[in-house]
Design an enzyme around this catalytic site. Structure first.
Site, PDB file in Angstrom:
ATOM      1  N   SER A   1      17.701  -2.886 -20.650  1.00 56.78           N
ATOM      2  CA  SER A   1      18.430  -2.085 -21.633  1.00 56.78           C
ATOM      3  C   SER A   1      18.738  -2.953 -22.844  1.00 56.78           C
ATOM      4  O   SER A   1      18.859  -4.174 -22.728  1.00 56.78           O
ATOM      5  CB  SER A   1      19.747  -1.562 -21.033  1.00 56.78           C
ATOM      6  OG  SER A   1      20.554  -0.957 -22.024  1.00 56.78           O
TER       7      SER A   1
ATOM      8  N   TYR B   1      27.997  -2.884 -16.675  1.00 58.76           N
ATOM      9  CA  TYR B   1      26.631  -2.432 -16.931  1.00 58.76           C
ATOM     10  C   TYR B   1      25.898  -3.431 -17.819  1.00 58.76           C
ATOM     11  O   TYR B   1      24.761  -3.827 -17.535  1.00 58.76           O
ATOM     12  CB  TYR B   1      26.655  -1.054 -17.585  1.00 58.76           C
ATOM     13  CG  TYR B   1      25.279  -0.518 -17.936  1.00 58.76           C
ATOM     14  CD1 TYR B   1      24.498   0.114 -16.971  1.00 58.76           C
ATOM     15  CD2 TYR B   1      24.766  -0.643 -19.226  1.00 58.76           C
ATOM     16  CE1 TYR B   1      23.236   0.603 -17.283  1.00 58.76           C
ATOM     17  CE2 TYR B   1      23.513  -0.160 -19.545  1.00 58.76           C
ATOM     18  CZ  TYR B   1      22.750   0.470 -18.573  1.00 58.76           C
ATOM     19  OH  TYR B   1      21.495   0.946 -18.888  1.00 58.76           O
TER      20      TYR B   1
ATOM     21  N   LYS C   1      22.543  -5.664 -16.800  1.00 59.61           N
ATOM     22  CA  LYS C   1      21.254  -5.570 -17.483  1.00 59.61           C
ATOM     23  C   LYS C   1      20.848  -6.903 -18.111  1.00 59.61           C
ATOM     24  O   LYS C   1      19.659  -7.233 -18.167  1.00 59.61           O
ATOM     25  CB  LYS C   1      21.297  -4.464 -18.529  1.00 59.61           C
ATOM     26  CG  LYS C   1      21.353  -3.060 -17.930  1.00 59.61           C
ATOM     27  CD  LYS C   1      20.140  -2.787 -17.047  1.00 59.61           C
ATOM     28  CE  LYS C   1      20.106  -1.374 -16.526  1.00 59.61           C
ATOM     29  NZ  LYS C   1      18.897  -1.112 -15.688  1.00 59.61           N
TER      30      LYS C   1
END
Length: 263
Positions: free
Chosen positions: A156, A171, A175
């Site tokens: 991402s 998150y 990533k």
């Protein structure tokens, strides 16, 4: 050696995946579904790995019928090392080989960093980072034995910037870990496996539906393209990474974000 020079093919043939077998985690919806379709359209047989989808088997049947290839759905929790190992091995057995593993499963939450519970933090890491490693590891064990293979991680843009206004430290950190993991594995496994990352920006999938409209308006202001991408717009990038068209590429991280990370 996996990076040995391939035959100089016509460019359309370089992208051809006919006869290959690909396993895609999160392959029944969102980005993973479009990747599954893309591989099938390029000639590959496809195994869709899902956790909770109720339509995965029907989706696999539709993909197989539309593209005259073999497709099947397999249930597995990527955060369970034993379960994903068993599933990847079963796919290789059922299809007779395994050439490509797309490590795509992921979850997101928006929680202020000071408010995370241990369980909330761990849940993100177990799926996005631990599960990514377990999936790649399971594929690599097969690739090492057969002498070739290809791992593609879905990372991402959150690996390289801090998204606002949402608060999602877990998150983002997971990533970032995926991108570095891919780089490490690309070097460690270079004799038998290529490893690359694709880092999408804002993609119009149900993972973003939980966020309020004012957040989306903020994102549009920050994206030079002034829109999100549709998941199908990533299809070509995954086929490129999976095919001979990218034969000398390993350890790369392709950012596809409409310019979001540039200003």
């Amino acid at each position: 050696m996996v990076l040995s020079q391939p035959e100089n093919k016509h460019v359309t043939k370089a992208f051809d995946l006919t006869g290959k077998v690909a396993a895609v985690t999160g392959g029944a919806r969102g980005i993973g579904l479009e990747v599954s379709k893309a591989f099938a359209e390029a000639g590959a047989n496809v195994a869709l790995i899902y956790n909770t989808s109720s339509t995965a088997s029907a989706t696999a049947t539709e993909i197989a019928s539309a593209n005259n290839i073999k497709a099947a759905a397999y249930q597995a929790d990527v955060a369970n090392q034993e379960a994903i190992e068993k599933t990847i091995q079963q796919i290789a057995s059922d299809f007779g080989r395994l050439d490509i593993v797309v490590v795509n499963s992921g979850i997101v939450s928006a929680i202020a960093a000071e408010d995370y519970t241990a369980q909330q933090w761990s849940e993100i890491m177990k799926v996005n980072l631990d599960g990514a490693f377990y999936t790649a590891q399971a594929g690599a064990r097969i690739f090492k034995e057969q002498g070739f293979g290809n791992v593609i991680f879905t990372a991402s843009v959150s690996a390289t910037l801090v998204n606002v206004p949402q608060k999602q430290a877990a998150y983002n950190a997971s990533k970032a870990g995926v991108v570095q993991l891919a780089k490490c594995l690309s070097v460690e496994w270079v004799d038998f496996c290529r490893v690359n990352c694709i880092s999408p920006g804002f993609i119009a999938t149900d993972i973003l539906d939980i966020h309020p409209a004012e957040w989306k308006e903020k994102w549009f202001d920050m994206i030079p393209a002034k829109r999100m991408a549709q998941a199908y717009e990533l299809k070509g990038a995954y086929v490129f990474c999976a095919s001979d068209a990218s034969s000398y590429m390993t350890g790369a991280n392709l950012v596809i974000d409409g310019g979001y990370t540039l200003p």
